[in-house]
Design an enzyme around this catalytic site. Structure first.
Site, PDB file in Angstrom:
ATOM      1  CD  GLU A   1      -3.524  -1.310   2.676  1.00  0.00           C
ATOM      2  OE1 GLU A   1      -2.694  -0.436   3.721  1.00  0.00           O
ATOM      3  OE2 GLU A   1      -4.087  -1.457   1.892  1.00  0.00           O
TER       4      GLU A   1
ATOM      5  CD  GLU B   1      -4.712  -5.663   2.572  1.00  0.00           C
ATOM      6  OE1 GLU B   1      -5.640  -4.721   3.011  1.00  0.00           O
ATOM      7  OE2 GLU B   1      -3.637  -5.498   2.909  1.00  0.00           O
TER       8      GLU B   1
END
EC number: 3.2.1.-
Length: 654
Positions: free
Chosen positions: A186, A264
């Protein structure tokens, strides 16, 4: 699952793990088929339905149990991080033993017939201490983390030159079970947006792992701009409440061809101390999964089994204020913190079965649970009484207070001590300017507890004292920031405290080795220490007790206690903060307890106030939300010396 059936299943899966390591690797491949927007596994169309499990949050003896339950749920892959700080606690010192044995975990995954999606960082987030980065990086205070800063890159290169060769034989095309590897994590959510750094990482992975392994990135939709990189496959993450169509459409701007991937998909959420327990409804999670699978997407469910932040390993967020994460990482996941199937698991298995085969037969039942207590703890002594044992090398002296990082104290607690330079008759304000307490400071004058100063609060304490009075400040590291545009999160007293108009100087710093004291010294017969009349402030309590029957998983309940740390037979269970919530119980895996009359020992470091009756209980159900009403089973007031665990033990489940 009965032990006999479990053994049979593992024996059936054993040939697969051996096959994965045979030298027929040149026939094996996992690639992106951009022409048909899909993955190919050994040339055949393939879609993974994966779940996240973190080996560092699950004791090694429980790995096989959790992985087999994931496979029985219909998953064909698992995804997990590798936390750098878990394996390199000091520069150049590596630990891959016990619950840190990464290769053993890869083998357990192979035994369970699960492919692996690996996320080695170097930064991982994961709500883990400092996002997996080792705190010793901060011994260079000017270092710029997660950038092309030469100091940071040198440390990363050194670490990956140890880690990546270990996993190279486990790459799928080499005969292993690792089908893809994530670069960074991320990164688009970080402030730096340093493409030179990302290119350096990509080059390092290629140099050490070769060209065949699929490398990818993961970002939230708002982070794709800075998180994606040419040559790395772009994936996205989002939860059931997000707009799937909108996000996948945005993803196509960065990855026009190839399979859609949600790396995710959130089955639940994390908890912060002082906020309600997070949950996600079964219907919302299953509906979102089914919609993605209908599109042909590959999905990883984060988390499928959350586990526990044992010891001091929890991370923290900063959203206007500092938010440390709870010891429990249950995450409202399909498999509970204790490893039990939940209704969410059964519903997800039903969805998965519509798209691919799931193993036949019933899922394993919940593990046996145990109730015990109440157990009355005895006062051992004030923390200050053990200072010579807690800091055998003695203090470090400095005019101004030094941070944890400066004195090489990575976790836990450090005591700061100075002396009053004049008598203070009237209550005088004491504070640390510029929010300079990271994270909680327990203040004592001549051993008497005065109160708490903490990172989020601007309140002041009011102190009195004589010339030469001893001012002790015990500072607790509550977990370093683990997500987002976080700057380096130094711990300790970042600014010198002020008393009245006086800046306090001439400090002694005592880095405390509390775990060593609990594990090695407390089992011995220590000399008797003078007990305070009304103990308050940082104080040790302990009790030995037998369990006359067999043991089961259990949940330590601490009603009336305030905040502290707990050890069972020397194992650091983690933090409790009963007064703050939402978590009220700590998960105790059964393997930590000694059965059949052997003595067990519980030790508490209570940092503030104790209940009138210093008792704890072991329950057969967790309490993760302090706003919920506990269904209290009647517990007879038997002493721990006579209570048999075999009598109240019962299965807990659905």
């Amino acid at each position: 699952m009965a032990p006999k059936k479990l053994s049979c299943l593992r024996s059936l899966l054993l040939p697969l793990s051996l096959t994965l390591l045979l030298p027929q690797a040149d026939t094996r491949s996992f690639v992106v088929d951009r022409g048909h927007d899909r993955f190919l596994l050994d040339g055949a169309p393939f879609r993974y339905v994966s779940g996240s499990l973190h080996y560092f949050r699950v004791p090694r003896v429980l790995w096989a149990d959790r992985l087999l339950k994931m496979r029985w749920s219909g998953l064909n892959a698992i995804q997990f991080y590798v936390p750098w700080n878990y394996h390199e606690p000091q520069p150049g010192v590596y630990n891959f033993n016990g619950s840190r044995d990464l290769i053993a975990f890869l083998n357990e995954a192979a035994l369970a017939n699960l492919l692996v999606i690996l996320r080695p960082g170097p930064y991982i987030c994961a709500e883990w201490e400092m996002g997996g980065l080792p705190s010793w990086l901060l011994r260079k205070p000017e270092i710029h983390l997660r950038t092309s800063d030469p100091d940071f890159l040198a440390a990363v290169d050194s670490w990956f030159k140890v880690l990546l060769p270990k996993i190279y034989p486990w790459l799928y095309h080499n005969g292993g079970n690792i089908i893809s590897i994530q670069v960074e994590n991320e990164y688009g959510s970080y402030r730096a947006c340093d493409f030179s750094y990302m290119r350096h990482l990509a080059g390092l992975f290629r140099a050490l792992l070769g060209e065949k392994i699929l490398l990818f990135t993961t970002d939230g939709p708002e982070g794709l701009k800075c998180g994606s990189l040419r040559g790395l496959y772009t994936t996205v993450d989002f939860g059931p409440a997000d707009n799937m169509t909108k996000i996948f459409t945005l993803l196509r701007k960065y990855e026009p061809h190839g399979p859609l991937v949600n790396s995710e998909y959130y089955t639940g959420w994390l908890d912060y101390w002082g906020q309600n327990h997070s949950t996600r409804s079964v219907s919302a999670v299953t509906k979102g999964l089914e919609n993605m699978l209908k599109l042909g997407a590959s999905v990883n469910m984060y988390m499928f089994h959350g586990g526990t932040n044992f010891g001091y390993w929890n991370g923290a967020d900063k959203k206007g204020r500092f938010l440390p994460i709870t010891t429990s990482y249950d995450y409202d996941a399909p498999i509970s913190e204790a490893g039990d199937p939940t209704p969410k698991l059964f519903a997800l298995r039903d969805v998965i079965s519509k798209f691919q085969e799931v193993p036949l037969g019933p899922l394993p039942p919940p593990s046996p649970k145990m109730m015990l207590g109440p157990v009355t703890l005895h006062l051992v002594g004030h923390l200050l009484a053990f200072l010579d044992l807690l800091c055998p090398r003695g203090p470090i002296h400095s005019i101004l207070p030094m941070t944890f990082e400066a004195v090489k104290q990575d976790h836990g607690f450090m005591l700061y001590r100075t002396y009053m330079t004049h008598t203070i008759f009237e209550p005088t304000p004491f504070w640390v300017p510029n929010n300079g307490v990271h994270d909680r400071a327990y203040v004592m004058v001549d051993g008497v507890f005065q109160g708490v100063v903490e990172r989020n609060m601007r309140d002041k304490l009011f102190l009195t004292g004589k010339l030469g009075s001893k001012l002790d400040i015990l500072v607790e590291n509550m977990g370093r920031l683990s997500f987002g545009s976080n700057s380096s999160d130094f711990k300790g007293l970042l600014k010198p405290p002020i008393l009245g108009q006086t800046i306090l100087t001439q400090w002694m710093m005592f880095p405390l080795k509390i775990d060593n004291l609990v594990k090695w010294w407390f089992p011995l017969q220590l000399p008797k220490w003078p007990y305070p009349q009304a103990p308050s402030g940082p104080t040790f309590y302990s009790k030995t007790f037998p369990i006359l029957g067999s043991v089961g998983d259990t949940f330590l309940y601490l009603p009336g206690w305030t905040k502290g740390q707990v050890w069972i037979n020397g194992f650091n269970l983690g933090r409790y903060w009963t007064k703050q919530g939402p978590q009220q119980t700590l998960y105790v895996p059964r393997f930590l307890l000694f059965p059949r009359g052997a003595l067990n020992k519980i030790t508490l470091l209570e940092l503030e106030d104790v209940p009138l009756q210093p008792q704890v209980q072991f329950l057969d159900k967790p309490i993760l939300n302090s706003t919920s009403t506990l269904h209290r089973t009647h517990i007879n007031s038997l002493s721990a010396d006579t209570l048999s665990a075999s009598e109240p033990m019962e299965l807990s489940g659905h």
